[in-house]
Scaffold this active site. Structure first.
Site: not given
Length: 330
Positions: A17, A19, A133
């Protein structure tokens, strides 16, 4: 090519992943001989030399949290370039990918999922930690491995998974490094779940997480957040000043009490929002009232609907392992 070793202990296997707050790797803890996930954040752009120490302290604080809906942190560290968190490896997918592949979810799935996430947020808030977040990409589904090594297909059967919050507090640290808000590819996604006070650049607290969770509810139930626009600036402006279309207008079958709760969570004034504890309690009460789940399933605190699903006598044909993916871009 030889795998990289981190801190002389963790062998990085594959990136799973990426981000705004860094990259996630699947790795092996060579000391304890177990699979782990490692979040690695680039700290080279930080103007404050004390940022690495704050990152380390943030990791220690997150490791002290204990809730089924919060990712377990087992280790943290920094060097002259990076900071990292060593965490439990979750099977995935995140709920952003889940909705993209499955479509909007049913109330029977969403309400217990949101209640569990609210429980996790309250545990963090009780410890003085604000997530900052909360969004679908930061809620990762997980399911235990069966004796035959398979896991349920959570895309097809999300009710068999437990939701787990990841990236606690890390967004704030990366903000200080001057990275998160300068990435246009990810800013619009974050803005869609940002509280009004975040959008206006004000200080945030636990009420900000509650607002963001309401935005997540729209996404899970409708396949879209409360506000849509062509730019992150326009979305942030709407978060700060506009009133969203009520959930019940977009989904006429929404229980009235749920519509009212979501509206309270989306109050522009943070002092008017319910706490995460109140959100979890009301979600469970609404579910009981509308027969969305047997009441007994809602009274279990540490062993939720997903923690230990009953093992079928025969594995259904769609039970198979899925690749791990926390990618924020999916």
């Amino acid at each position: 090519m030889e795998s990289e070793m981190l801190a002389g202990r963790y062998r990085l296997v594959a990136q799973v992943g990426a981000g705004a707050t860094g990259r996630v790797w699947q790795a092996v803890d060579t000391l304890l001989q177990r699979a782990v996930a490692i979040k690695i954040v680039d700290l080279t752009g930080a103007a404050d030399p004390a940022l690495a120490e704050r990152f380390r302290r943030e990791g220690i604080a997150i490791a002290g949290l204990s809730n089924d809906a919060i990712v377990k942190v087992w280790d943290t560290g920094t060097d002259d370039r990076r900071g990292w968190l060593v965490m439990e490896l979750l099977s995935g997918p995140n709920t952003n990918t889940l909705v993209k592949e499955h479509g909007p979810l049913s109330y029977e799935v969403v309400m217990p999922l949101l209640a569990a996430v609210a429980d996790g947020l309250q545990a963090a808030h009780d410890a003085g930690i604000t997530h900052r977040d909360v969004k679908p990409a930061n809620i990762v589904m997980d399911a235990p491995q069966a004796v035959d090594g398979t896991r349920p297909d959570l895309i097809a059967h999300p009710e068999l998974g437990r939701p787990v919050l990841v990236d606690f507090g890390i967004a704030h640290v990366v903000d200080e490094a001057g990275k998160q808000l300068t990435r246009p590819a990810t800013a619009i996604g974050t803005a869609a779940y940002m509280s009004p006070e975040q959008a206006r650049g004000l200080e945030v607290d636990s009420a900000s997480d509650v607002y963001s969770l309401a935005c997540v509810a729209y996404h899970l139930l409708l396949g879209r957040p409360p506000f849509l626009a062509d730019s992150s600036i326009a979305v942030a402006h709407a978060q700060a000043f506009d009133t969203p279309v009520p959930l019940a207008e977009l989904s006429p079958d929404a229980p009235h009490a749920l519509d009212t709760l979501i509206a309270r969570m989306l109050a522009k004034d943070p002092t008017l929002r319910p706490t995460a504890r109140e959100v979890a309690k009301e979600l469970r009460a609404i579910a009981r009232t509308h027969g969305l789940l047997p009441a007994s399933l809602w009274t279990q605190r540490r062993h939720s609907l997903w923690a230990r699903p009953p093992r079928p006598r025969r594995s259904p044909p769609d039970l198979r392992s899925r690749p791990v993916s926390w990618d924020r871009r999916k």
